[in-house]
Motif scaffolding. Structure first.
Motif, PDB file in Angstrom:
ATOM      1  N   ASP A   1       0.800  -1.231   0.000  1.00 20.51           N
ATOM      2  CA  ASP A   1       0.000   0.000   0.000  1.00 20.51           C
ATOM      3  C   ASP A   1       0.822   1.264   0.000  1.00 20.51           C
ATOM      4  O   ASP A   1       0.273   2.380  -0.047  1.00 20.51           O
ATOM      5  CB  ASP A   1      -0.928   0.011   1.223  1.00 20.51           C
ATOM      6  CG  ASP A   1      -2.057  -0.992   1.087  1.00 20.51           C
ATOM      7  OD1 ASP A   1      -2.357  -1.381  -0.060  1.00 20.51           O
ATOM      8  OD2 ASP A   1      -2.622  -1.404   2.116  1.00 20.51           O
ATOM      9  N   ILE A   2       2.173   1.207   0.069  1.00 21.14           N
ATOM     10  CA  ILE A   2       3.011   2.432   0.099  1.00 21.14           C
ATOM     11  C   ILE A   2       2.834   3.280  -1.150  1.00 21.14           C
ATOM     12  O   ILE A   2       2.682   4.524  -1.063  1.00 21.14           O
ATOM     13  CB  ILE A   2       4.481   2.050   0.327  1.00 21.14           C
ATOM     14  CG1 ILE A   2       4.666   1.608   1.800  1.00 21.14           C
ATOM     15  CG2 ILE A   2       5.423   3.208  -0.007  1.00 21.14           C
ATOM     16  CD1 ILE A   2       6.066   1.154   2.119  1.00 21.14           C
ATOM     17  N   PRO A   3       2.861   2.741  -2.395  1.00 15.34           N
ATOM     18  CA  PRO A   3       2.655   3.613  -3.579  1.00 15.34           C
ATOM     19  C   PRO A   3       1.321   4.342  -3.528  1.00 15.34           C
ATOM     20  O   PRO A   3       1.261   5.543  -3.851  1.00 15.34           O
ATOM     21  CB  PRO A   3       2.710   2.615  -4.741  1.00 15.34           C
ATOM     22  CG  PRO A   3       3.549   1.491  -4.238  1.00 15.34           C
ATOM     23  CD  PRO A   3       3.194   1.371  -2.796  1.00 15.34           C
ATOM     24  N   ASN A   4       0.286   3.667  -3.142  1.00 18.15           N
ATOM     25  CA  ASN A   4      -1.014   4.340  -3.056  1.00 18.15           C
ATOM     26  C   ASN A   4      -1.015   5.418  -1.988  1.00 18.15           C
ATOM     27  O   ASN A   4      -1.617   6.496  -2.166  1.00 18.15           O
ATOM     28  CB  ASN A   4      -2.103   3.307  -2.731  1.00 18.15           C
ATOM     29  CG  ASN A   4      -2.290   2.308  -3.852  1.00 18.15           C
ATOM     30  OD1 ASN A   4      -2.039   2.630  -5.032  1.00 18.15           O
ATOM     31  ND2 ASN A   4      -2.725   1.095  -3.503  1.00 18.15           N
TER      32      ASN A   4
ATOM     33  N   LEU B   1       1.582   7.234  -1.077  1.00 17.45           N
ATOM     34  CA  LEU B   1       2.341   8.379  -1.609  1.00 17.45           C
ATOM     35  C   LEU B   1       1.504   9.196  -2.584  1.00 17.45           C
ATOM     36  O   LEU B   1       1.532  10.442  -2.576  1.00 17.45           O
ATOM     37  CB  LEU B   1       3.619   7.878  -2.280  1.00 17.45           C
ATOM     38  CG  LEU B   1       4.671   7.257  -1.331  1.00 17.45           C
ATOM     39  CD1 LEU B   1       5.854   6.713  -2.135  1.00 17.45           C
ATOM     40  CD2 LEU B   1       5.145   8.291  -0.326  1.00 17.45           C
ATOM     41  N   GLU B   2       0.758   8.536  -3.448  1.00 20.09           N
ATOM     42  CA  GLU B   2      -0.082   9.264  -4.397  1.00 20.09           C
ATOM     43  C   GLU B   2      -1.149  10.066  -3.670  1.00 20.09           C
ATOM     44  O   GLU B   2      -1.417  11.232  -4.021  1.00 20.09           O
ATOM     45  CB  GLU B   2      -0.733   8.273  -5.362  1.00 20.09           C
ATOM     46  CG  GLU B   2       0.244   7.608  -6.310  1.00 20.09           C
ATOM     47  CD  GLU B   2      -0.452   6.630  -7.253  1.00 20.09           C
ATOM     48  OE1 GLU B   2      -1.691   6.526  -7.149  1.00 20.09           O
ATOM     49  OE2 GLU B   2       0.242   5.974  -8.040  1.00 20.09           O
ATOM     50  N   GLN B   3      -1.728   9.496  -2.655  1.00 18.55           N
ATOM     51  CA  GLN B   3      -2.730  10.226  -1.885  1.00 18.55           C
ATOM     52  C   GLN B   3      -2.116  11.428  -1.174  1.00 18.55           C
ATOM     53  O   GLN B   3      -2.731  12.499  -1.082  1.00 18.55           O
ATOM     54  CB  GLN B   3      -3.373   9.274  -0.858  1.00 18.55           C
ATOM     55  CG  GLN B   3      -4.174   8.138  -1.471  1.00 18.55           C
ATOM     56  CD  GLN B   3      -5.402   8.640  -2.219  1.00 18.55           C
ATOM     57  OE1 GLN B   3      -5.965   9.696  -1.875  1.00 18.55           O
ATOM     58  NE2 GLN B   3      -5.788   7.922  -3.251  1.00 18.55           N
ATOM     59  N   TYR B   4      -0.912  11.231  -0.666  1.00 19.65           N
ATOM     60  CA  TYR B   4      -0.234  12.342   0.002  1.00 19.65           C
ATOM     61  C   TYR B   4       0.032  13.485  -0.965  1.00 19.65           C
ATOM     62  O   TYR B   4      -0.162  14.671  -0.639  1.00 19.65           O
ATOM     63  CB  TYR B   4       1.059  11.821   0.619  1.00 19.65           C
ATOM     64  CG  TYR B   4       1.913  12.905   1.230  1.00 19.65           C
ATOM     65  CD1 TYR B   4       1.559  13.465   2.466  1.00 19.65           C
ATOM     66  CD2 TYR B   4       3.062  13.374   0.578  1.00 19.65           C
ATOM     67  CE1 TYR B   4       2.337  14.466   3.020  1.00 19.65           C
ATOM     68  CE2 TYR B   4       3.831  14.366   1.135  1.00 19.65           C
ATOM     69  CZ  TYR B   4       3.472  14.919   2.361  1.00 19.65           C
ATOM     70  OH  TYR B   4       4.235  15.905   2.906  1.00 19.65           O
ATOM     71  N   GLN B   5       0.516  13.188  -2.184  1.00 16.22           N
ATOM     72  CA  GLN B   5       0.790  14.232  -3.180  1.00 16.22           C
ATOM     73  C   GLN B   5      -0.481  14.974  -3.559  1.00 16.22           C
ATOM     74  O   GLN B   5      -0.492  16.211  -3.714  1.00 16.22           O
ATOM     75  CB  GLN B   5       1.433  13.604  -4.431  1.00 16.22           C
ATOM     76  CG  GLN B   5       2.830  13.023  -4.217  1.00 16.22           C
ATOM     77  CD  GLN B   5       3.864  14.093  -3.915  1.00 16.22           C
ATOM     78  OE1 GLN B   5       3.663  15.292  -4.212  1.00 16.22           O
ATOM     79  NE2 GLN B   5       4.961  13.678  -3.302  1.00 16.22           N
TER      80      GLN B   5
END
Length: 442
Positions: free
Chosen positions: A382-385, A387-391
């Motif tokens: 779930d780390i890539p998802n 990061l995208e949510q954070y951006q």
């Protein structure tokens, strides 16, 4: 009947063609010792055998004693064996041999026979055995080769040696005569027929008497002799004809048994049953073993006398009072009570026992590692998802696509946001356009 120690007698006057044999069923093929004694108790021969079926021709076995007296045969074995005395020529069992652990000190003589004289053999098991007889109605009884001391119909005969023979003879039927001894012994009784051959069968001690019997089916008609141990004995016979017979102590009766018939016999007090039949001019006697034994005295079978009913008037009401010290007893019970939660067994249920073995520690570490790996694996996926949510959240907050915060645009952004909220509330799209034109775009 199984046992490890047996003894029996054989008369020296048996005729030359006698085929009586002793058969020993030695299923476990262990050592069996057969010892022959003279009537005086002195040893003649001894042999050891291990066959599964051991047979001894009694005339041949006892031939060395013929000139000095009757033959006593003592059989001892390591394992339990079963024995019978039978006639090979006629193929009929004379009697079963009862083991010595069933021997007793009290016997009732039974010599019922269709014809002939009567005899009984008493064999001692221990030295210094003394026999006592009641011969009130049998005054012609003789004790072969033994001195007796009689007084008012009571006879006392001492025998000094073990494995010795005391023989009783009479021209009258001695059935019902009681014999007692100071030590256990073995008794065999029967009769002497005209050709000189003796047929005897081993009698059980009074302690082996029973209340239920069943006859053996035979090819020829015969009868069963019943002898009572106690007074006022009621015997029920069920066969071709049903009947009830009352007997007193020492009393006996003969019941006819047809060929191939099985007769059931029951009684309320202990009795002895001996089956007899004639075959080819030979009378066979077979002591029946009871289906149920009662090793009691006659006094045990006396019905208790009932006390008369109380004729006093009984009160209509009954009062019950508690003991005066009931409260103190209850208080003691409370003091003796235990708090279950304070017991060590209760505390141990909530604690895991420590296991310091290396194997147990290794299993625990492997289990914790597997659980952690599963959780970490799910998070890594779930780390890539994340990061995208954070951006996306950061871009929305700063208004800059690059994600960097602009100091100059920050006030305008805040102004535009408040203005935008105000315009939305007023639902005026034109004011939004004018505000954008007046303040400019960052």
């Amino acid at each position: 009947m199984l046992g490890r120690d047996f003894v029996l007698s054989f008369n020296r006057n048996a005729y030359r063609n006698d085929t009586t044999r002793l058969r020993i069923m030695n299923d476990k093929k262990d050592q069996v010792t057969v010892t022959v004694y003279r009537a005086s108790g002195s040893e003649v021969t001894k042999s050891n055998e291990r066959s599964a079926i051991i047979e001894h021709h009694l005339r041949t076995t006892c031939q060395q004693t013929f000139t000095t007296g009757d033959c006593i045969v003592r059989i001892t074995s390591v394992q339990e064996v079963r024995m019978t005395v039978l006639d090979i020529m006629d193929g009929e069992i004379f009697y079963f041999v009862i083991p010595l652990d069933k021997a007793g000190k009290e016997h009732l003589i039974s010599t019922s026979l269709m014809y002939g004289n009567f005899t009984c053999d008493l064999i001692t098991i221990y030295p210094a055995t003394e026999f006592y007889f009641s011969v009130d109605s049998h005054t012609d009884v003789t004790f072969a080769n033994k001195s007796r001391f009689c007084n008012h119909g009571k006879c006392h005969v001492p025998v000094q040696h073990e494995n010795a023979l005391l023989q009783l003879k009479s021209s009258k039927d001695m059935t019902g005569m009681k014999m007692t001894s100071n030590k256990p012994c073995v008794m065999s009784c029967g009769g002497v027929v005209s050709n000189g051959r003796i047929f005897t069968n081993q009698l059980p001690s009074i302690g082996m008497y029973g209340i239920s019997y069943q006859t053996w089916p035979t090819q020829f008609q015969g009868f069963v002799s019943l002898t009572s141990r106690c007074n006022n004995t009621h015997v029920h016979v069920h066969g071709s004809s049903n009947q009830t017979i009352d007997l007193d102590h020492g009393g006996h009766t003969d019941v006819t048994v047809l060929a191939q018939e099985i007769v059931m016999i029951s009684s309320d007090k202990p009795i002895m049953a001996i089956q007899m039949w004639s075959m080819r001019g030979v009378i066979h006697r077979l002591t029946l073993l009871p289906a149920a034994t009662v090793n009691h005295t006659c006094a045990d079978h006396v019905q208790p006398t009932k006390s008369p009913l109380c004729l006093c008037p009984c009160p209509n009401t009954a009062s019950y009072s508690l003991p005066a010290d009931l409260d103190s007893k209850l208080q003691k019970l409370r003091e003796l009570s235990v708090n279950k939660s304070a017991l060590s067994s209760t505390r141990r249920r909530k604690h895991s026992a420590y296991d310091g073995r290396t194997s147990a520690q290794g299993i625990g570490i492997v289990g914790v590692t597997l659980l952690c790996v599963v959780v970490i694996f799910i998070i890594v996926l779930d780390i890539p998802n994340l990061l995208e949510q954070y951006q996306a959240i950061r871009q929305n907050l700063t208004g800059n696509a690059s994600g960097h915060f602009d100091e100059q645009c920050a006030p305008r952004f805040l102004w535009r946001r408040s203005k935008l909220i105000h315009v939305l509330k007023s639902e005026s799209s034109a004011a939004i356009s004018n505000a954008d034109t007046d303040k400019g775009d960052c």
